[in-house]
Design a protein around this motif. Sequence first.
Motif: not given
Length: 79
Positions: A28-40, A51-59
């Motif tokens: 994101r903006k040239g910087r690596e970021t860790y985004i925790p997601c829900r495990n379903i 899927p909502e977490d994946y889509a949010a990270a993709d944006t």
Amino acid sequence: MLATNQTLAFEHAREAFPREACGLLVIRKGRETYIPCRNIGLGSDQFVIHPEDYAAADTEGEIVGIVHSHPGLSPEPKI
């Protein structure tokens, strides 16, 4: 993976234990970021990123990696 993101992923895994933790590495903006997601996923030995977490990270930026824990096994990251 940057050390700061590795620390965040380890913290996330500790919080999720005994279930698998999962998250995404995003540039994101040239910087690596860790985004925790829900495990379903079912049970404690698999992960399915919500899927909502994946889509949010993709944006947020470019997804460049998937991170998940192996509860009760070695804490060494797999590359």
